[in-house]
Scaffold this active site. Structure first.
Site, short mmCIF file in Angstrom:
data_model
loop_
_atom_site.label_atom_id
_atom_site.label_comp_id
_atom_site.label_asym_id
_atom_site.label_seq_id
_atom_site.Cartn_x
_atom_site.Cartn_y
_atom_site.Cartn_z
N ARG A 1 8.56 37.67 53.63
CA ARG A 1 8.21 37.11 54.94
C ARG A 1 9.32 37.41 55.94
O ARG A 1 10.48 37.07 55.72
CB ARG A 1 8.02 35.59 54.82
CG ARG A 1 7.38 34.97 56.06
CD ARG A 1 7.04 33.51 55.82
NE ARG A 1 6.11 33.35 54.72
CZ ARG A 1 4.80 33.53 54.83
NH1 ARG A 1 4.28 33.89 55.97
NH2 ARG A 1 4.02 33.36 53.78
N THR B 1 9.34 36.87 62.64
CA THR B 1 7.91 36.78 62.97
C THR B 1 7.16 35.89 61.99
O THR B 1 6.04 35.45 62.29
CB THR B 1 7.27 38.16 62.94
OG1 THR B 1 7.30 38.67 61.59
CG2 THR B 1 8.02 39.14 63.84
N ASP C 1 8.04 25.90 42.48
CA ASP C 1 8.06 27.34 42.70
C ASP C 1 7.65 28.05 41.41
O ASP C 1 8.39 28.04 40.42
CB ASP C 1 9.46 27.79 43.13
CG ASP C 1 9.50 29.25 43.53
OD1 ASP C 1 9.21 30.11 42.67
OD2 ASP C 1 9.82 29.55 44.70
N ASP D 1 10.11 30.81 40.06
CA ASP D 1 11.32 30.25 39.45
C ASP D 1 11.03 29.67 38.07
O ASP D 1 11.82 29.82 37.13
CB ASP D 1 11.92 29.16 40.35
CG ASP D 1 12.68 29.73 41.51
OD1 ASP D 1 13.03 30.93 41.48
OD2 ASP D 1 12.95 28.97 42.47
#
Length: 209
Positions: free
Chosen positions: A104, A108, A200, A203
């Site tokens: 990402r 933006t 996550d 992870d």
């Protein structure tokens, strides 16, 4: 028209309950992700076309059904999607595997492709895009965009846990893609994590938490 399918099979739900538990070990978590992916794949491929062929058994000739037409491709979104690959390949060992890596952009906030390797005949294949979590939907939608840019047409998305926001985005951006999830959770929190979710997934699969 794409639709959202929640796969509430008792075996899937049982394994998902263990997957969510914060005390589940990395080894068990990784194994469960693969097992759930295999069970979900069984449901998500229910509508694959078959054709009648004839074989000879030890007793007599028999008319049987085999998969027809399109071949399969599995495309994990890196890195967490890798945890689902082996479970699917146990059911569809002949499937080719592509990979899409996204990050990402911090300014933006849009997904940016950093890696994309797909089978050359992707346009001829039934494609399953896999990622354990469907949170904002940004990565999944972008991955589907990239696959379409490379000629992919027959695409379905398979995630273990989804949030309403993510499902809505993918269905809005890609009305031709069916989504399969094992659970549709309540919402996203302010950090973009699914609630209650499981933390996550990357992870927990790779032990990097």
């Amino acid at each position: 028209m794409g639709k959202l399918n929640v796969l509430d099979h008792p075996l899937i739900q049982h394994k998902l309950s263990i997957l969510r538990d914060k005390n589940t070990s990395v080894k068990e978590f990784r194994e469960l992700v693969g097992e759930i992916a295999a069970l979900m794949c069984f449901e998500a491929t229910r509508d694959l076309p078959t054709e009648e062929v004839e074989v000879e058994t030890p007793v007599a000739r028999a008319k049987v059904r085999r998969l027809a037409g399109k071949k399969m491709a599995v495309v994990p979104i890196l890195r967490a999607g890798l945890g689902m690959v082996d479970g699917i390949l146990q059911l569809i060992p002949g499937a080719k595997v592509g990979h899409i890596g996204l990050y990402r952009d911090p300014e933006t906030l849009e997904p940016v492709e950093y890696y994309c390797k797909l089978p050359k005949d992707i346009s001829e294949r039934e494609i399953i895009v896999i990622d354990p979590m469907l949170a904002t939907g940004g990565s999944a939608s972008a991955a589907i965009d990239f696959i379409k840019q490379h000629g992919g047409r027959h695409i379905r998305l398979m995630c273990i846990i989804g949030a309403p926001e993510g499902a809505e985005k993918v269905l809005r951006d890609h009305s031709d893609v069916d989504i399969y999830v094992a659970a549709m959770d309540e919402k996203l929190n302010e950090h973009g994590y699914i609630v209650p979710g499981l933390g996550d997934a990357g992870d927990r699969i790779f032990g990097t938490k």
